[in-house]
Design a protein around this motif. Structure first.
Motif, PDB file in Angstrom:
ATOM      1  N   VAL A  44      -3.508   9.092   1.885  1.00 30.11           N
ATOM      2  CA  VAL A  44      -4.311   7.992   2.423  1.00 30.11           C
ATOM      3  C   VAL A  44      -4.862   8.369   3.796  1.00 30.11           C
ATOM      4  N   GLU A  45      -4.010   8.914   4.640  1.00 34.32           N
ATOM      5  CA  GLU A  45      -4.435   9.299   5.993  1.00 34.32           C
ATOM      6  C   GLU A  45      -5.533  10.357   5.945  1.00 34.32           C
ATOM      7  N   HIS A  46      -5.344  11.362   5.102  1.00 31.71           N
ATOM      8  CA  HIS A  46      -6.337  12.437   4.989  1.00 31.71           C
ATOM      9  C   HIS A  46      -7.668  11.896   4.473  1.00 31.71           C
ATOM     10  N   LEU A  47      -7.625  11.106   3.406  1.00 28.64           N
ATOM     11  CA  LEU A  47      -8.866  10.576   2.835  1.00 28.64           C
ATOM     12  C   LEU A  47      -9.543   9.583   3.772  1.00 28.64           C
ATOM     13  N   ALA A  48      -8.762   8.816   4.514  1.00 32.30           N
ATOM     14  CA  ALA A  48      -9.349   7.892   5.489  1.00 32.30           C
ATOM     15  C   ALA A  48     -10.078   8.672   6.585  1.00 32.30           C
ATOM     16  N   VAL A  75      -9.091   1.852  -3.257  1.00 31.80           N
ATOM     17  CA  VAL A  75      -9.736   2.752  -4.225  1.00 31.80           C
ATOM     18  C   VAL A  75      -8.688   3.488  -5.055  1.00 31.80           C
ATOM     19  N   LEU A  76      -7.634   3.989  -4.404  1.00 33.23           N
ATOM     20  CA  LEU A  76      -6.599   4.723  -5.129  1.00 33.23           C
ATOM     21  C   LEU A  76      -5.838   3.813  -6.107  1.00 33.23           C
ATOM     22  N   VAL A  77      -5.611   2.561  -5.722  1.00 31.02           N
ATOM     23  CA  VAL A  77      -4.936   1.620  -6.627  1.00 31.02           C
ATOM     24  C   VAL A  77      -5.817   1.336  -7.843  1.00 31.02           C
ATOM     25  N   GLU A  78      -7.110   1.122  -7.608  1.00 28.81           N
ATOM     26  CA  GLU A  78      -8.022   0.881  -8.732  1.00 28.81           C
ATOM     27  C   GLU A  78      -8.093   2.104  -9.640  1.00 28.81           C
ATOM     28  N   PHE A 129     -10.114   1.703   7.396  1.00 26.60           N
ATOM     29  CA  PHE A 129     -10.404   2.819   6.495  1.00 26.60           C
ATOM     30  C   PHE A 129      -9.210   3.110   5.593  1.00 26.60           C
ATOM     31  N   ARG A 130      -8.003   3.004   6.129  1.00 22.01           N
ATOM     32  CA  ARG A 130      -6.807   3.210   5.303  1.00 22.01           C
ATOM     33  C   ARG A 130      -6.749   2.172   4.182  1.00 22.01           C
TER      34      ARG A 130
END
Length: 67
Positions: A15-19, A58-61, A51-52
């Motif tokens: 999450v941190e990286h993608l944010a 998005v990841l949950v969906e 952003f997180r």
């Protein structure tokens, strides 16, 4: 009945990286314009939290198979 995807909790490091990637992309062409605001420039958590939260959603969906 609870769907297993409802129990999905994204990896905090991912999450941190993608944010960070999303913020830097949103902020502009930071590689071409280093004067633009970057993730590492943010000194408070509220902007980062937005952003997180977006990345987690998005990841949950994605885990639900919606995306």
């Amino acid at each position: 009945m609870i769907d297993q995807a409802d129990l999905f909790e994204p990896d905090p490091d991912l999450v941190e990286h993608l944010a960070e990637v999303a913020f830097n992309a949103w902020s502009g062409e930071w590689m071409a314009k280093p004067e633009l605001l970057r993730w590492s420039d943010l000194r408070t958590e509220p902007p980062k939290d937005k952003f997180r939260a977006a990345i987690r959603a998005v990841l949950v969906e994605q885990a639900k198979g919606v995306v």
